[in-house]
Design an enzyme around this catalytic site. Sequence first.
Site, PDB file in Angstrom:
ATOM      1  N   ASP A   1       0.866  -1.181   0.000  1.00 43.81           N
ATOM      2  CA  ASP A   1       0.000   0.000   0.000  1.00 43.81           C
ATOM      3  C   ASP A   1       0.899   1.226   0.000  1.00 43.81           C
ATOM      4  O   ASP A   1       1.312   1.713   1.049  1.00 43.81           O
ATOM      5  CB  ASP A   1      -0.902  -0.042   1.232  1.00 43.81           C
ATOM      6  CG  ASP A   1      -1.885   1.117   1.293  1.00 43.81           C
ATOM      7  OD1 ASP A   1      -2.049   1.813   0.269  1.00 43.81           O
ATOM      8  OD2 ASP A   1      -2.477   1.333   2.363  1.00 43.81           O
TER       9      ASP A   1
ATOM     10  N   PHE B   1       0.760  -6.996   4.910  1.00 46.81           N
ATOM     11  CA  PHE B   1       0.451  -5.659   4.407  1.00 46.81           C
ATOM     12  C   PHE B   1       1.595  -4.722   4.738  1.00 46.81           C
ATOM     13  O   PHE B   1       1.929  -4.531   5.910  1.00 46.81           O
ATOM     14  CB  PHE B   1      -0.846  -5.139   5.043  1.00 46.81           C
ATOM     15  CG  PHE B   1      -2.035  -5.999   4.757  1.00 46.81           C
ATOM     16  CD1 PHE B   1      -2.857  -5.728   3.678  1.00 46.81           C
ATOM     17  CD2 PHE B   1      -2.310  -7.108   5.553  1.00 46.81           C
ATOM     18  CE1 PHE B   1      -3.946  -6.546   3.398  1.00 46.81           C
ATOM     19  CE2 PHE B   1      -3.396  -7.931   5.282  1.00 46.81           C
ATOM     20  CZ  PHE B   1      -4.211  -7.653   4.201  1.00 46.81           C
ATOM     21  N   LYS B   2       2.195  -4.161   3.694  1.00 48.48           N
ATOM     22  CA  LYS B   2       3.224  -3.137   3.905  1.00 48.48           C
ATOM     23  C   LYS B   2       2.567  -1.779   3.682  1.00 48.48           C
ATOM     24  O   LYS B   2       2.193  -1.439   2.556  1.00 48.48           O
ATOM     25  CB  LYS B   2       4.416  -3.329   2.967  1.00 48.48           C
ATOM     26  CG  LYS B   2       5.529  -2.317   3.242  1.00 48.48           C
ATOM     27  CD  LYS B   2       6.803  -2.610   2.461  1.00 48.48           C
ATOM     28  CE  LYS B   2       6.661  -2.314   0.998  1.00 48.48           C
ATOM     29  NZ  LYS B   2       7.980  -2.051   0.351  1.00 48.48           N
ATOM     30  N   ILE B   3       2.443  -1.018   4.752  1.00 48.96           N
ATOM     31  CA  ILE B   3       1.716   0.246   4.708  1.00 48.96           C
ATOM     32  C   ILE B   3       2.718   1.397   4.635  1.00 48.96           C
ATOM     33  O   ILE B   3       3.525   1.595   5.544  1.00 48.96           O
ATOM     34  CB  ILE B   3       0.806   0.402   5.942  1.00 48.96           C
ATOM     35  CG1 ILE B   3      -0.116  -0.819   6.098  1.00 48.96           C
ATOM     36  CG2 ILE B   3       0.006   1.691   5.851  1.00 48.96           C
ATOM     37  CD1 ILE B   3      -1.051  -1.054   4.923  1.00 48.96           C
TER      38      ILE B   3
END
Length: 309
Positions: free
Chosen positions: A144, A170-172
């Site tokens: 993301d 999830f890589k935010i």
Amino acid sequence: MTSSSTPRHRGIFPVVPTTFADTGELDLASQKRAVDFMIDAGSDGLCILANFSEQFAITDDERDVLTRTILEHVAGRVPVIVTTSHYSTQVCAARSLRAQQLGAAMVMAMPPYHGATFRVPEAQIFEFYARVSDAIAIPIMVQDAPASGTALSAPFLARMAREIEQVAYFKIETPGAANKLRELIRLGGDAIEGPWDGEEAITLLADLHAGATGAMTGGGFPDGIRPILEAWREGRHDDAYARYQAWLPLINHENRQSGILTAKALMREGGVIASERPRHPMPELHPDTRAELLAIARRLDPLVLRWAH
């Protein structure tokens, strides 16, 4: 069953830079040395073919060569994430299956986009990740990041985690990352196996406080970042803050000044790789920016400047 409390993968997974000769061809000997250094520097795992690997300047044939070469050279020492982003669902699924066949532990993909204007609706984004999931048997990390220009809300990400089998990490990297991580964990519960920090660790402490269990950073100084993660995980928060404050000038310089070329400049200066040049048309690092980077790094004595000597 895996969950955010018992993830398959956690810790620091820095991005491996792609090494080129001065003439622009792949330099596989330097590539292997870069991988060896990054493992020796304490990386829990590695990520290849990401944006910080100049993946946008690499041909499909070169992707295959790099994936095979790196995974064979790593030989199971650490898990490797392979970035498989593409606008096409079919291409991303095929890339992801190929990565799995070559030994990848996980794939990472941005939502489908092209250039500054081509985006797809949420329903198609969901189907994109669902079809990639159906093609493989290893986890998917959703990246993301602002580069996609695609808004991915925490409720939507949590829904994908609950309903798509392999979507678990999830890589935010968007503004307000910590708040988004916190909301994602609250909404997704155990379906959020890996809430991760990104963007060169510039928001690392806030993200750890929000519940991040992994960090995908640049590849130049894993030995500086890993102790921060370990201290936080062990409840030594004052130690984590002190260590982060020490390394923050270098983290900030990578994030705001030297960017994608940071790791290669440090590796070239330390004799790890033969050339730090990016592939044309990306400009080389400005000499003044490079000098400032090295001046900051030398104050910290990172392994990258000593490893090859």
